[in-house]
Design an enzyme around this catalytic site. Structure first.
Site, short mmCIF file in Angstrom:
data_model
loop_
_atom_site.label_atom_id
_atom_site.label_comp_id
_atom_site.label_asym_id
_atom_site.label_seq_id
_atom_site.Cartn_x
_atom_site.Cartn_y
_atom_site.Cartn_z
N GLN A 198 -2.75 -15.00 -8.48
CA GLN A 198 -2.40 -13.72 -7.87
C GLN A 198 -2.26 -13.93 -6.36
O GLN A 198 -3.26 -14.06 -5.64
CB GLN A 198 -3.45 -12.67 -8.20
CG GLN A 198 -3.67 -12.49 -9.70
CD GLN A 198 -2.47 -11.90 -10.42
OE1 GLN A 198 -2.15 -10.72 -10.29
NE2 GLN A 198 -1.78 -12.72 -11.20
N ALA A 223 -4.62 -1.64 -11.27
CA ALA A 223 -4.15 -3.00 -11.55
C ALA A 223 -3.21 -3.51 -10.46
O ALA A 223 -2.87 -2.80 -9.51
CB ALA A 223 -3.46 -3.04 -12.91
N HIS A 224 -2.78 -4.76 -10.63
CA HIS A 224 -1.98 -5.41 -9.59
C HIS A 224 -0.63 -4.74 -9.38
O HIS A 224 0.01 -4.26 -10.31
CB HIS A 224 -1.81 -6.91 -9.87
CG HIS A 224 -1.21 -7.25 -11.20
ND1 HIS A 224 -1.19 -8.53 -11.69
CD2 HIS A 224 -0.61 -6.49 -12.14
CE1 HIS A 224 -0.60 -8.54 -12.86
NE2 HIS A 224 -0.23 -7.32 -13.15
N ASN A 225 -0.25 -4.71 -8.10
CA ASN A 225 1.05 -4.19 -7.66
C ASN A 225 1.25 -2.71 -7.89
O ASN A 225 2.37 -2.20 -7.78
CB ASN A 225 2.20 -4.98 -8.30
CG ASN A 225 2.19 -6.44 -7.89
OD1 ASN A 225 1.81 -7.30 -8.68
ND2 ASN A 225 2.56 -6.72 -6.66
#
Length: 345
Positions: A202, A243-245
């Protein structure tokens, strides 16, 4: 009420709130309480008509309320068109944590030599500040917290005890991070080769805007490539997973146990009730409210209130409804056939 509680006159409070005052402006109060529980050295508030019944019997030194209720108040009163907003500001005046002076670096803290510390920074016991960190003026880092390499924290932000900020995280001014929250942990990124999982590094970060608040034990994951971005004045409750992004627009609010899957975009001035789940890669436009326990699996393009969770009911009724739910497709097909037959007749 604590020994640190300030003592303020009603005139001082009225000036601070921009409120009208009826009564003795020199009367001093030392705390804030409900209409029912307030004593003669405390101020109470009335922001919900459901508690109007408690007004006549209050023992408070003064009551913060709407002007329409001033004549019913048996004691001094402070009047505002929005008494709940006034209560919010009043609560900060009597917050002992906000009024406590904290500064300096505890001897047990570990601070990298190249970290940059602004004026009035406070670093508590067992804190770790890694290489390249920048802490602006007035930042408070509570006991046991960790700030990862090359992260930046804006002026007058506060990390409560045992907060973890990973590397390369950017945090704005006046941000509050409550105990146990994790900012910048790895997003859930893995590739499957048919037999097992392979981790995807990540490489992005997390950006928190000014005046963001994150509740205890909430997680905001770093981006896979770009950053996870939380806009200014966003309020996040406890036990929330982002969560990511993910991107969340300014002034939105997320209640407890919300879960947002990767790369979803939430607009400005949105409200997500407790337990709401958003699937990944969705777009939620500005001004959307999603009620508690709803699952959103498609993008929402129009502002408004949306729901999908069903309320609790007696178990026997729920079991009957669950059976009927499985029959809905068959019932719909039968209805279509009947309608077609009616048209053809």
């Amino acid at each position: 009420m604590t020994q640190d509680s300030p003592s303020l006159t009603l005139a001082e409070i009225a000036t601070q709130l921009g409120a009208g005052l009826r009564g003795d402006g020199e009367c001093r109060v030392r705390g804030l309480a409900t209409l029912r529980d307030a004593g003669p050295d405390q101020i109470a508030f009335l922001a919900n008509r459901a508690y109007l019944k408690d007004l006549s019997g209050t023992r408070a030194a003064a009551v913060l309320l709407h002007p329409s209720h001033a004549d019913e108040c048996p004691t001094a009163c402070l009047t505002l068109d929005n008494p709940y907003l006034g209560y919010a500001e009043l609560s900060r005046l009597f917050d002992p944590l906000a009024n406590r002076e904290v500064y300096g670096i505890h001897p047990s803290a570990v601070v990298a030599e190249d970290a940059t510390l602004g004026e009035g920074v406070s670093i508590g016991p067992q804190v770790v500040i890694e290489s390249g960190v920048e802490l602006a003026e007035g930042v408070v880092v509570g006991p046991g917290s960790v700030v990862g390499a090359d992260s930046r924290i804006g002026a007058h932000s506060r990390l409560h005890a045992n907060v973890t900020v990973y590397h390369g995280v950017e945090i704005g001014a006046r941000v509050i991070l409550h105990s146990g929250c994790v900012i910048g942990g790895d997003g859930f990124g893995f590739a499957h080769d048919g037999a097992g999982w392979h981790k995807i590094a990540q490489l992005g970060g997390v950006v928190l805007g000014d005046d963001v608040e994150v509740g205890s034990c909430s997680s905001i994951d770093r981006g896979a490539l770009g950053d996870t971005v939380i806009g200014e004045d966003v309020k996040i409750d406890s036990q929330v997973q982002i969560a990511h992004n993910v991107q969340i627009g300014a002034h939105s609010a997320l209640a407890g146990c919300v879960g947002i899957a990767g790369s979803t975009r939430v607009g400005r001035h949105c409200m997500l009730g407790g337990g709401v789940g958003l699937s990944g890669h969705l777009t939620i436009c500005d001004g959307v409210q999603v009620t508690g326990m709803s699952l959103v699996t498609n993008s929402i393009r129009e502002p408004g209130v949306y729901s999908s969770g069903t309320g609790a009911m007696e178990n026997a009724q729920w079991r009957r409804n669950a059976v009927r739910f499985k029959q809905l497709d068959d019932i719909a097909r039968r209805l279509q056939r009947l309608e077609k037959a009616g048209r053809d007749a």
